[in-house]
Structures are given as structure tokens and as C-alpha cells.
Design a protein around this motif. Structure first.
Motif, PDB file in Angstrom:
ATOM      1  N   SER A  58     -11.711  -0.868  54.495  1.00 48.70           N
ATOM      2  CA  SER A  58     -12.192  -1.166  55.849  1.00 48.70           C
ATOM      3  C   SER A  58     -13.316  -2.184  55.791  1.00 48.70           C
ATOM      4  CB  SER A  58     -12.659   0.109  56.561  1.00 48.70           C
ATOM      5  OG  SER A  58     -13.841   0.598  55.966  1.00 48.70           O
ATOM      6  N   ILE A  59     -13.447  -2.908  56.882  1.00 47.40           N
ATOM      7  CA  ILE A  59     -14.534  -3.860  57.067  1.00 47.40           C
ATOM      8  C   ILE A  59     -15.136  -3.566  58.429  1.00 47.40           C
ATOM      9  CG2 ILE A  59     -15.169  -6.279  57.342  1.00 47.40           C
ATOM     10  CD1 ILE A  59     -12.775  -6.953  55.505  1.00 47.40           C
ATOM     11  N   ASN A  60     -16.414  -3.239  58.423  1.00 45.38           N
ATOM     12  CA  ASN A  60     -17.124  -2.931  59.661  1.00 45.38           C
ATOM     13  C   ASN A  60     -18.453  -3.671  59.610  1.00 45.38           C
ATOM     14  OD1 ASN A  60     -18.824  -1.772  61.615  1.00 45.38           O
ATOM     15  ND2 ASN A  60     -17.757   0.188  61.515  1.00 45.38           N
ATOM     16  N   PRO A  61     -18.711  -4.559  60.564  1.00 47.96           N
ATOM     17  CA  PRO A  61     -19.951  -5.327  60.534  1.00 47.96           C
ATOM     18  C   PRO A  61     -21.210  -4.460  60.582  1.00 47.96           C
ATOM     19  CG  PRO A  61     -18.752  -5.711  62.576  1.00 47.96           C
ATOM     20  CD  PRO A  61     -17.878  -4.875  61.710  1.00 47.96           C
ATOM     21  N   HIS A  62     -21.077  -3.200  60.989  1.00 50.18           N
ATOM     22  CA  HIS A  62     -22.222  -2.284  61.074  1.00 50.18           C
ATOM     23  C   HIS A  62     -22.364  -1.401  59.837  1.00 50.18           C
ATOM     24  CE1 HIS A  62     -22.647  -3.534  65.206  1.00 50.18           C
ATOM     25  NE2 HIS A  62     -21.365  -3.245  65.414  1.00 50.18           N
ATOM     26  N   VAL A  63     -21.462  -1.556  58.881  1.00 53.16           N
ATOM     27  CA  VAL A  63     -21.499  -0.733  57.666  1.00 53.16           C
ATOM     28  C   VAL A  63     -21.526  -1.649  56.455  1.00 53.16           C
ATOM     29  CG1 VAL A  63     -20.253   1.009  56.305  1.00 53.16           C
ATOM     30  CG2 VAL A  63     -20.237   1.139  58.806  1.00 53.16           C
ATOM     31  N   CYS A  64     -22.498  -1.455  55.589  1.00 48.82           N
ATOM     32  CA  CYS A  64     -22.603  -2.209  54.326  1.00 48.82           C
ATOM     33  C   CYS A  64     -22.544  -3.722  54.549  1.00 48.82           C
ATOM     34  CB  CYS A  64     -21.536  -1.754  53.340  1.00 48.82           C
ATOM     35  SG  CYS A  64     -21.732  -0.064  52.805  1.00 48.82           S
ATOM     36  N   PHE A  65     -23.210  -4.181  55.610  1.00 50.79           N
ATOM     37  CA  PHE A  65     -23.310  -5.613  55.884  1.00 50.79           C
ATOM     38  C   PHE A  65     -21.949  -6.275  56.102  1.00 50.79           C
ATOM     39  CE2 PHE A  65     -26.612  -4.282  52.857  1.00 50.79           C
ATOM     40  CZ  PHE A  65     -27.727  -4.377  53.676  1.00 50.79           C
ATOM     41  N   GLY A  66     -20.944  -5.502  56.484  1.00 52.33           N
ATOM     42  CA  GLY A  66     -19.617  -6.052  56.728  1.00 52.33           C
ATOM     43  C   GLY A  66     -18.800  -6.313  55.483  1.00 52.33           C
ATOM     44  N   LYS A  67     -19.273  -5.818  54.337  1.00 58.44           N
ATOM     45  CA  LYS A  67     -18.512  -6.007  53.097  1.00 58.44           C
ATOM     46  C   LYS A  67     -17.324  -5.047  53.064  1.00 58.44           C
ATOM     47  CE  LYS A  67     -22.441  -7.499  50.333  1.00 58.44           C
ATOM     48  NZ  LYS A  67     -22.021  -8.778  49.822  1.00 58.44           N
ATOM     49  N   PRO A  68     -16.227  -5.452  52.426  1.00 60.54           N
ATOM     50  CA  PRO A  68     -15.072  -4.557  52.308  1.00 60.54           C
ATOM     51  C   PRO A  68     -15.456  -3.289  51.537  1.00 60.54           C
ATOM     52  CG  PRO A  68     -14.479  -6.794  51.677  1.00 60.54           C
ATOM     53  CD  PRO A  68     -15.968  -6.762  51.816  1.00 60.54           C
ATOM     54  N   CYS A  69     -15.143  -2.147  52.140  1.00 60.57           N
ATOM     55  CA  CYS A  69     -15.469  -0.848  51.552  1.00 60.57           C
ATOM     56  C   CYS A  69     -14.223   0.033  51.539  1.00 60.57           C
ATOM     57  CB  CYS A  69     -16.529  -0.130  52.379  1.00 60.57           C
ATOM     58  SG  CYS A  69     -18.127  -0.923  52.383  1.00 60.57           S
ATOM     59  N   ILE A  70     -14.299   1.069  50.747  1.00 63.39           N
ATOM     60  CA  ILE A  70     -13.253   2.088  50.789  1.00 63.39           C
ATOM     61  C   ILE A  70     -13.434   2.847  52.098  1.00 63.39           C
ATOM     62  CG2 ILE A  70     -12.351   4.158  49.695  1.00 63.39           C
ATOM     63  CD1 ILE A  70     -13.440   2.949  47.010  1.00 63.39           C
TER      64      ILE A  70
END
Length: 82
Positions: free
Chosen positions: A11-23
Motif C-alpha cells: 500500500s501507498i498512503n501519503p499519510h503513512v510513512c511519508f507515502g513510501k510503499p509499505c506492506i
């Protein structure tokens, strides 16, 4: 599990981890998992360190990295939930 099913675990969320791809569902960057693998950690070692992950999450990170190395755009829908 096919490539699209694996990529759906990212997932990519601009509000989570600076928008970096995360699990998806975690604040664990795809790049962190790829760095672990590149440094010689095994999938088993990563899963021992991060027991909340599944083997498919690791495979999803590899699949994402493979797609990015092809210089193709990987369509990951922006997750706007906080």
C-alpha cells in the motif's frame, strides 16, 4: 499467488510513512525488507524478526522491487484512510 495478488499486499498512503510503499496494514517499508534480503537475511530470519508478517508479504516486496526495476509504473491505489 499471482503477481497482482502479491502486489495487492503493498500500500501507498501519503499519510503513512511519508507515502513510501509499505506492506499493507503495517508501517514496514518495502525498501526495508529488500535491504534485509540484500544484506543476506533469509525470509525465515525476517519473519522471526517481524512475526506479524507472512511469507507472502516478503514475496510481495520482491515482486514490487522486480516491477520497479523494469522501469514500469506500478499502479498501487493511494490509501487515504488514516
Amino acid at each position: 499467488m499471482n503477481r497482482q495478488e502479491l502486489l495487492s499486499r503493498i500500500s501507498i498512503n501519503p499519510h503513512v510513512c511519508f507515502g513510501k510503499p509499505c506492506i499493507k496494514g503495517h508501517r514496514i517499508w518495502v525498501s526495508l525488507i529488500l535491504d534485509f534480503l540484500a544484506s543476506g537475511m533469509t525470509v525465515t530470519e525476517i519473519l522471526e524478526e517481524y512475526p506479524q508478517l507472512e511469507q507472502e508479504d516478503i514475496l510481495a516486496c520482491i515482486a514490487y522491487g522486480a516491477e520497479m526495476s523494469r522501469e514500469r509504473f506500478v499502479e498501487i491505489p493511494i490509501d487515504s484512510t488514516v
